[in-house]
Write a protein that holds these residues in place. Structure first.
Motif, short mmCIF file in Angstrom:
data_model
loop_
_atom_site.label_atom_id
_atom_site.label_comp_id
_atom_site.label_asym_id
_atom_site.label_seq_id
_atom_site.Cartn_x
_atom_site.Cartn_y
_atom_site.Cartn_z
N THR A 12 0.86 -1.18 0.00
CA THR A 12 0.00 0.00 0.00
C THR A 12 0.89 1.23 0.00
O THR A 12 1.70 1.43 0.90
CB THR A 12 -0.92 0.01 1.23
N ILE A 13 0.76 2.02 -1.05
CA ILE A 13 1.55 3.24 -1.21
C ILE A 13 0.59 4.42 -1.25
O ILE A 13 -0.28 4.48 -2.12
CB ILE A 13 2.41 3.19 -2.50
N ARG A 14 0.74 5.29 -0.28
CA ARG A 14 -0.14 6.47 -0.15
C ARG A 14 -1.62 6.07 -0.16
O ARG A 14 -2.44 6.69 -0.83
CB ARG A 14 0.16 7.49 -1.24
N GLY A 15 -1.93 4.99 0.55
CA GLY A 15 -3.31 4.54 0.67
C GLY A 15 -3.85 3.76 -0.52
O GLY A 15 -5.02 3.40 -0.56
N TYR A 40 11.87 -13.65 -3.38
CA TYR A 40 11.60 -12.98 -2.10
C TYR A 40 12.91 -12.67 -1.37
O TYR A 40 13.12 -11.55 -0.91
CB TYR A 40 10.69 -13.84 -1.24
N ARG A 41 13.79 -13.63 -1.28
CA ARG A 41 15.07 -13.43 -0.59
C ARG A 41 15.91 -12.35 -1.26
O ARG A 41 16.51 -11.51 -0.58
CB ARG A 41 15.85 -14.74 -0.54
N LEU A 42 15.96 -12.37 -2.57
CA LEU A 42 16.73 -11.36 -3.29
C LEU A 42 16.11 -9.97 -3.07
O LEU A 42 16.83 -9.00 -2.82
CB LEU A 42 16.80 -11.68 -4.79
N ALA A 43 14.79 -9.88 -3.13
CA ALA A 43 14.13 -8.60 -2.90
C ALA A 43 14.42 -8.09 -1.49
O ALA A 43 14.65 -6.89 -1.30
CB ALA A 43 12.63 -8.74 -3.13
N ASP A 45 17.08 -8.62 0.23
CA ASP A 45 18.46 -8.14 0.23
C ASP A 45 18.57 -6.74 -0.38
O ASP A 45 19.42 -5.95 0.00
CB ASP A 45 19.37 -9.08 -0.55
N LEU A 46 17.68 -6.45 -1.33
CA LEU A 46 17.74 -5.18 -2.06
C LEU A 46 16.92 -4.07 -1.42
O LEU A 46 17.23 -2.90 -1.59
CB LEU A 46 17.26 -5.40 -3.50
N ASP A 47 15.85 -4.43 -0.72
CA ASP A 47 14.94 -3.42 -0.18
C ASP A 47 14.46 -3.85 1.21
O ASP A 47 13.80 -4.89 1.33
CB ASP A 47 13.75 -3.25 -1.12
N PRO A 48 14.74 -3.08 2.24
CA PRO A 48 14.34 -3.47 3.59
C PRO A 48 12.83 -3.50 3.81
O PRO A 48 12.36 -4.06 4.79
CB PRO A 48 15.00 -2.40 4.48
N ARG A 49 12.05 -2.96 2.88
CA ARG A 49 10.58 -3.00 3.00
C ARG A 49 9.98 -4.31 2.49
O ARG A 49 8.83 -4.63 2.78
CB ARG A 49 9.97 -1.83 2.23
N ALA A 50 10.74 -5.07 1.72
CA ALA A 50 10.23 -6.27 1.06
C ALA A 50 9.58 -7.29 2.00
O ALA A 50 8.57 -7.89 1.63
CB ALA A 50 11.32 -6.92 0.22
#
Length: 78
Positions: A12-15, A40-43, A45-50
Motif C-alpha cells: 500500500t503506497i499512499r493509501g 523474495y530473498r533477493l528482494a 536483500d535489495l529493499d528493507p521493506r520487502a
C-alpha cells in the motif's frame, strides 16, 4: 494470447494498493512457485521493506509480457 506468470508483491503506497511484477515472465504457475522463495530473498536483500509486502503469483495474458523488476535489476547488474 499466451499466459505468463510472475512472482508478484503487493504494498500500500499512499493509501493505494499497488501490485509489482517482481520476477518473470515464467511459462507456468509451477515455475513461478519454484522461484518465489528465491525472488523474495533477493528482494529482501535489495529493499528493507520487502518482508512487509504481500507475496504471491500473478498471471497475465499478453502478446509481449514485461520483464519483472528483479529481472531488470539482474540484467543491469550484469
Amino acid at each position: 494470447m499466451p499466459d505468463f506468470f510472475y512472482v508478484s508483491a503487493q504494498d500500500t503506497i499512499r493509501g493505494k494498493l499497488t501490485t509489482s511484477l517482481m520476477f518473470g515472465p515464467l511459462p507456468s504457475k509451477e515455475a513461478a512457485e519454484v522461484i518465489e522463495t528465491e525472488a523474495y530473498r533477493l528482494a529482501c536483500d535489495l529493499d528493507p521493506r520487502a518482508p512487509f509486502w504481500a507475496w504471491g503469483i500473478t498471471k497475465l495474458t499478453l502478446d509481449k509480457p514485461p520483464m519483472g523488476t528483479i529481472n531488470l535489476y539482474l540484467q543491469r547488474k550484469g
